[in-house]
Design a protein around this motif. Structure first.
Motif, PDB file in Angstrom:
ATOM      1  N   GLU A 182       1.250   3.130   7.897  1.00 16.89           N
ATOM      2  CA  GLU A 182       1.304   3.375   6.398  1.00 16.89           C
ATOM      3  C   GLU A 182       1.685   2.205   5.755  1.00 16.89           C
ATOM      4  O   GLU A 182       2.650   2.382   4.707  1.00 16.89           O
ATOM      5  CB  GLU A 182       1.976   4.770   6.140  1.00 16.89           C
ATOM      6  N   ASP A 183       1.390   0.822   6.571  1.00 18.51           N
ATOM      7  CA  ASP A 183       1.840  -0.281   5.804  1.00 18.51           C
ATOM      8  C   ASP A 183       0.829  -0.667   4.784  1.00 18.51           C
ATOM      9  O   ASP A 183      -0.386  -1.016   5.151  1.00 18.51           O
ATOM     10  CB  ASP A 183       2.003  -1.342   7.118  1.00 18.51           C
ATOM     11  N   MET A 184       1.288  -1.266   3.786  1.00 19.61           N
ATOM     12  CA  MET A 184       0.211  -1.677   2.635  1.00 19.61           C
ATOM     13  C   MET A 184      -0.660  -2.808   3.270  1.00 19.61           C
ATOM     14  O   MET A 184      -1.533  -3.234   2.390  1.00 19.61           O
ATOM     15  CB  MET A 184       1.163  -2.120   1.347  1.00 19.61           C
ATOM     16  N   ARG A 185      -0.085  -3.519   4.086  1.00 16.44           N
ATOM     17  CA  ARG A 185      -0.981  -4.708   4.662  1.00 16.44           C
ATOM     18  C   ARG A 185      -2.427  -4.342   5.262  1.00 16.44           C
ATOM     19  O   ARG A 185      -3.138  -5.401   5.491  1.00 16.44           O
ATOM     20  CB  ARG A 185      -0.041  -5.617   5.556  1.00 16.44           C
ATOM     21  N   ALA A 186      -2.500  -3.265   5.647  1.00 20.53           N
ATOM     22  CA  ALA A 186      -3.687  -2.702   6.376  1.00 20.53           C
ATOM     23  C   ALA A 186      -4.856  -3.303   5.570  1.00 20.53           C
ATOM     24  O   ALA A 186      -5.722  -3.713   6.661  1.00 20.53           O
ATOM     25  CB  ALA A 186      -3.523  -1.271   6.462  1.00 20.53           C
ATOM     26  N   ALA A 187      -4.844  -2.907   4.521  1.00 20.09           N
ATOM     27  CA  ALA A 187      -6.219  -3.538   3.732  1.00 20.09           C
ATOM     28  C   ALA A 187      -6.401  -4.857   3.676  1.00 20.09           C
ATOM     29  O   ALA A 187      -7.650  -5.411   3.956  1.00 20.09           O
ATOM     30  CB  ALA A 187      -6.098  -2.934   2.193  1.00 20.09           C
TER      31      ALA A 187
END
Length: 201
Positions: A182-187
């Protein structure tokens, strides 16, 4: 120097290169043969007798892989290159069949052995990190996977290898781990992987 000296020098250089290539081929062949011998020995637990196939043929592949993993982890007599090849081969099979405990142990050892054999900034180490990172994510440890894959990404960028297929696969695995964490850098990681696939493949 007379002309014939240059001819002799060229011959020696050419012969040296040919011998080196032959030596490398023999080394790779020896690793492949040793790996095959280990796997053949494992699957020889399925025996054939005069009346037909032994009942041991019914042993699930999962059980054979588990036994193979245990044998490999206990066997310290193998040459490092052979051991590394087997760790990655059997470790990958364990991971694909969700035998994650064995996959994690073999992946961790393969990572350390790859660093020892090939170096901490080698392509082989990055590939081993990608494989082990994927296993860690599947095992529910995405934050550990992100730390490892982040280190591999830093190695690739520092060594100027950010436009390779390995780099693309690394971004994909990093995005997968970040998504699970659930890390925002995934995208961002996944978008980078998509762009790289589009540009180079």
């Amino acid at each position: 120097l007379p002309i014939w000296s240059f001819a002799v020098l060229a011959l020696l250089v050419g012969s040296g290169a040919a011998l080196w290539q032959a030596s490398m081929a023999r080394s790779e062949s020896a690793v492949a043969n040793a790996t095959r011998a280990f796997l053949v020995d494992l699957f020889q637990t399925v025996k054939v007798f005069e009346g037909g196939l032994d009942a041991s043929l019914d042993r699930p592949v999962r059980d054979l892989l588990l036994e193979g993993g245990r044998r490999l982890l206990d066997d310290r007599s193998l040459a490092p290159a052979v051991r590394l090849d087997l760790l990655r081969t059997l470790g990958g099979m364990h991971s694909r069949l969700s035998l994650l405990e064995g996959a994690e142990r073999m992946g961790a050892e393969a990572l350390a052995l790859t660093k020892q054999v090939h170096g901490a900034t080698s392509e082989a180490w990055v590939q081993a990190a990608i494989e082990h990172g994927a296993t860690l994510t599947r095992a529910g440890r995405p934050h550990e996977a992100m730390r490892l894959l982040g280190e591999a990404l830093q190695v690739m960028e520092q060594t100027g290898r950010s436009r390779t297929e390995t780099h693309t696969l690394l971004l994909l695995e990093l995005g997968d781990a970040a998504f699970d964490a659930e890390d925002m850098r995934a995208a961002s990681y996944l978008a980078g992987a998509i762009d790289a696939f589009s540009a180079h493949h």
